[in-house]
Motif scaffolding. Structure first.
Motif, PDB file in Angstrom:
ATOM      1  N   ALA A  71       0.877  -1.150  -0.202  1.00  0.00           N
ATOM      2  CA  ALA A  71      -0.117  -0.094   0.043  1.00  0.00           C
ATOM      3  C   ALA A  71       0.876   1.350   0.110  1.00  0.00           C
ATOM      4  O   ALA A  71       1.830   1.343   0.669  1.00  0.00           O
ATOM      5  N   HIS A  72       0.279   2.317  -0.751  1.00  0.00           N
ATOM      6  CA  HIS A  72       1.119   3.631  -0.736  1.00  0.00           C
ATOM      7  C   HIS A  72       0.074   4.539  -0.041  1.00  0.00           C
ATOM      8  O   HIS A  72      -0.852   4.682  -0.166  1.00  0.00           O
ATOM      9  N   ILE A  73       0.814   5.288   1.207  1.00  0.00           N
ATOM     10  CA  ILE A  73       0.016   6.110   2.177  1.00  0.00           C
ATOM     11  C   ILE A  73       0.947   7.558   1.779  1.00  0.00           C
ATOM     12  O   ILE A  73       1.957   7.864   1.981  1.00  0.00           O
ATOM     13  N   THR A  74      -0.165   8.524   1.284  1.00  0.00           N
ATOM     14  CA  THR A  74       0.397   9.931   1.078  1.00  0.00           C
ATOM     15  C   THR A  74       0.436  10.629   2.643  1.00  0.00           C
ATOM     16  O   THR A  74      -0.281  10.016   3.704  1.00  0.00           O
ATOM     17  N   LEU A  75       1.130  11.631   2.313  1.00  0.00           N
ATOM     18  CA  LEU A  75       1.089  12.636   3.857  1.00  0.00           C
ATOM     19  C   LEU A  75      -0.104  13.055   4.238  1.00  0.00           C
ATOM     20  O   LEU A  75      -0.513  13.717   5.392  1.00  0.00           O
ATOM     21  N   ASP A  76      -1.214  12.835   3.203  1.00  0.00           N
ATOM     22  CA  ASP A  76      -2.602  13.291   3.743  1.00  0.00           C
ATOM     23  C   ASP A  76      -3.343  12.025   4.117  1.00  0.00           C
ATOM     24  O   ASP A  76      -4.622  12.192   4.633  1.00  0.00           O
ATOM     25  N   GLY A  77      -2.707  11.102   4.152  1.00  0.00           N
ATOM     26  CA  GLY A  77      -3.391   9.762   4.938  1.00  0.00           C
ATOM     27  C   GLY A  77      -4.144   9.079   3.750  1.00  0.00           C
ATOM     28  O   GLY A  77      -5.025   8.128   3.920  1.00  0.00           O
ATOM     29  N   ASP A  78      -3.948   9.326   2.424  1.00  0.00           N
ATOM     30  CA  ASP A  78      -4.950   8.529   1.254  1.00  0.00           C
ATOM     31  C   ASP A  78      -4.023   7.205   1.091  1.00  0.00           C
ATOM     32  O   ASP A  78      -2.855   7.318   1.270  1.00  0.00           O
ATOM     33  N   LEU A  79      -4.772   6.340   0.678  1.00  0.00           N
ATOM     34  CA  LEU A  79      -4.273   5.078   0.384  1.00  0.00           C
ATOM     35  C   LEU A  79      -4.477   4.503  -0.802  1.00  0.00           C
ATOM     36  O   LEU A  79      -5.668   4.714  -1.400  1.00  0.00           O
ATOM     37  N   GLU A  80      -3.353   3.953  -1.459  1.00  0.00           N
ATOM     38  CA  GLU A  80      -3.567   3.339  -2.555  1.00  0.00           C
ATOM     39  C   GLU A  80      -2.841   2.003  -2.583  1.00  0.00           C
ATOM     40  O   GLU A  80      -1.855   1.727  -2.282  1.00  0.00           O
ATOM     41  N   ILE A  81      -3.675   1.095  -3.285  1.00  0.00           N
ATOM     42  CA  ILE A  81      -2.931  -0.498  -3.257  1.00  0.00           C
ATOM     43  C   ILE A  81      -1.945  -0.550  -4.623  1.00  0.00           C
ATOM     44  O   ILE A  81      -2.813  -0.350  -5.550  1.00  0.00           O
ATOM     45  N   ARG A  82      -0.835  -0.759  -4.359  1.00  0.00           N
ATOM     46  CA  ARG A  82       0.298  -0.524  -5.812  1.00  0.00           C
ATOM     47  C   ARG A  82       0.252  -1.980  -6.038  1.00  0.00           C
ATOM     48  O   ARG A  82       0.569  -2.268  -7.070  1.00  0.00           O
ATOM     49  N   ALA A  83       0.160  -3.120  -5.250  1.00  0.00           N
ATOM     50  CA  ALA A  83       0.590  -4.412  -5.667  1.00  0.00           C
ATOM     51  C   ALA A  83      -0.216  -5.459  -4.852  1.00  0.00           C
ATOM     52  O   ALA A  83      -0.338  -5.079  -3.728  1.00  0.00           O
ATOM     53  N   THR A  84      -0.513  -6.475  -5.554  1.00  0.00           N
ATOM     54  CA  THR A  84      -0.895  -7.724  -4.432  1.00  0.00           C
ATOM     55  C   THR A  84      -0.073  -9.074  -5.116  1.00  0.00           C
ATOM     56  O   THR A  84      -0.003  -9.357  -6.119  1.00  0.00           O
ATOM     57  N   LEU A  85       0.414  -9.564  -4.108  1.00  0.00           N
ATOM     58  CA  LEU A  85       1.168 -10.829  -4.149  1.00  0.00           C
ATOM     59  C   LEU A  85       0.232 -12.033  -4.620  1.00  0.00           C
ATOM     60  O   LEU A  85      -0.968 -11.833  -3.960  1.00  0.00           O
ATOM     61  N   PRO A  86       0.497 -12.780  -5.528  1.00  0.00           N
ATOM     62  CA  PRO A  86      -0.434 -13.832  -5.956  1.00  0.00           C
ATOM     63  C   PRO A  86      -0.855 -14.760  -4.896  1.00  0.00           C
ATOM     64  O   PRO A  86       0.240 -15.194  -3.838  1.00  0.00           O
ATOM     65  N   ASP A  87      -1.924 -15.315  -4.909  1.00  0.00           N
ATOM     66  CA  ASP A  87      -2.506 -15.923  -3.866  1.00  0.00           C
ATOM     67  C   ASP A  87      -1.864 -17.661  -4.071  1.00  0.00           C
ATOM     68  O   ASP A  87      -1.248 -17.934  -5.198  1.00  0.00           O
TER      69      ASP A  87
END
Length: 326
Positions: A71-87
Motif C-alpha cells: 500500500a502507498h500512503i500519502t502525507l494526507d493519509g490517502d491509501l492506494e494499493i500498489r500491488a498484490t502478491l499472488p494467492d
C-alpha cells in the motif's frame, strides 16, 4: 513481526511477554513530540502493516502482511494499493501457516522489493515496478523458512533477508538469482514455540559498515560487521532485554536505534551503550508496532494490532532533536 490474527481463523502465535526497563530521558524533555495517527487501517480486510519504506516526498510504502498487498500512503493519509502478491494454494509458512508479505525495501529509482513467505516455492524476494504493477519473483528462499526483514545495499547491488525461522541472513543479488546464506549463528535463532514465539532474526538494517539484526525471541539487537570481500564477521550483541523487539531504524549517523517493541506497544531509543528511553507508547496510539522509519525529524511507526486486535494504523511523530552520532 507477523502474528496470525484471529480474523484468519487460526490461533495467534504465543509470545513470552515482558517489560523493558527504560532509562530516564535527559532532562525533562520528551524524545519525540506531536504524535498523531495519520491513517487507520481495516483489520477485517487483513490490512496489518508489517514493514515500511519511505518515498522521497515523505509518503510511505507499507506491506499489509495477511492481505498480501503493498500500500502507498500519502502525507494526507490517502491509501492506494500498489500491488498484490499472488494467492498460494495450501500455504504452510512456519509458525503462522499462512502466506504473508513481510519486509520491504525501496531503491532510488522507485523499484520496490518485498519478501513473501508461503511455505511453498513462491517463498522468496519479489520485485515490484515503480508506481506499482505485477510483482515478479527474483529469488527463491527455502520453503521451510520465514523471510522477514529486508535491507537493500544499493551500492553493492545486493539484498539481505532476515529469516525468522531458520536463524539465517540470506544474501540475494538485486538483479535476481540464487540466494546464499551470508550469516548463520545461534544468536539469530528463534527459541522453541511454545512457550516462545518461534521468531528469531526479524528486523534488518545496513548501517556503519555492518548488517544489524533484531532477534525477537532473544530480545536482542545484533551487529554483524562486514569482513573481507563483504563476508560476515562475528555476531556482536549490542543490546539485550528488548522483549518483543521487531524492526528498527537508525535516526542519526551514530549507533543509537529506534526499535519497535511489538508485545508492549512501545518504541524505544536504544543507545550504543545499551541504555534505552521509551519514546512512544500505547497512549500515543501504538497498537503492536512492527517497524520504524525516520525522514529528517519525522518518525513513522506502523502498528499491525496482531495481539490487541484493535486499530492497525500509521502513526507520525517528531523528534525533538536530531541525534547525530550518539
Amino acid at each position: 513481526m507477523p502474528r496470525l490474527p484471529r480474523l484468519a481463523g487460526v490461533a495467534t502465535a504465543v509470545l513470552a511477554l515482558g517489560l523493558v526497563a527504560a532509562a530516564p530521558a535527559t532532562g525533562a524533555e520528551p524524545l519525540v513530540t506531536d504524535a498523531r495517527i495519520l491513517t487507520h487501517f481495516d483489520l477485517a480486510a487483513g490490512q496489518t502493516p508489517e514493514n515500511i519504506a519511505l518515498e522521497r516526498d515523505g509518503s510511505a510504502d507499507l506491506t499489509f502482511a495477511y492481505a498480501r498487498q503493498i500500500a502507498h500512503i500519502t502525507l494526507d493519509g490517502d491509501l492506494e494499493i500498489r500491488a498484490t502478491l499472488p494467492d498460494v494454494a495450501n500455504p504452510d509458512t512456519p509458525v503462522v501457516h499462512s502466506a504473508l508479505v513481510t519486509g520491504i525495501a525501496r531503491a532510488h529509482d522507485g523499484t520496490l522489493y518485498v519478501n513473501y513467505a508461503t511455505g511453498t516455492s513462491r517463498t522468496g524476494v519479489w520485485r515490484i515496478p515503480r508506481d506499482g504493477g505485477t510483482p515478479v519473483q527474483i529469488a527463491r528462499l527455502p520453503d521451510d523458512g520465514l523471510p522477514n526483514g529486508l535491507a537493500l545495499d544499493e551500492r553493492h547491488g545486493v539484498l539481505y533477508v532476515a529469516d525468522s525461522a531458520l536463524g539465517t541472513v540470506w544474501r540475494v543479488p538485486r538483479s535476481g538469482g540464487k540466494a546464499t546464506a551470508w550469516a548463520r549463528d545461534t544468536a539469530l535463532d528463534p527459541l522453541p514455540a511454545p512457550p516462545a514465539s518461534g521468531f528469531g532474526a526479524n528486523g534488518i538494517k545496513i548501517h556503519g559498515n555492518a548488517v544489524w539484526v533484531s532477534d525477537t525471541d532473544r530480545g536482542t539487537l545484533l551487529r554483524i560487521p562486514f569482513g573481507p570481500g563483504r563476508s560476515a564477521g562475528a555476531v556482536e550483541t549490542r543490546a539485550s532485554g528488548l522483549a518483543g523487539i521487531d524492526d528498527f531504524t537508525f535516526p542519526g549517523r551514530g549507533d543509537s536505534a529506534l526499535a519497535a517493541l511489538n508485545d508492549t506497544s512501545r518504541v524505544v531509543l536504544v543507545r550504543r551503550d545499551g541504555t534505552r528511553t521509551v519514546a512512544l507508547t500505547q497512549a500515543d496510539g501504538l497498537s503492536n508496532p512492527t517497524s520504524v522509519a525516520v525522514r529528517g525529524r519525522t518518525v513513522y511507526v506502523p502498528s499491525a494490532a496482531y495481539l490487541t486486535q484493535r486499530d492497525p494504523n500509521l502513526l507520525l511523530a517528531r523528534l525533538r532533536h536530531l541525534l547525530g552520532r550518539v
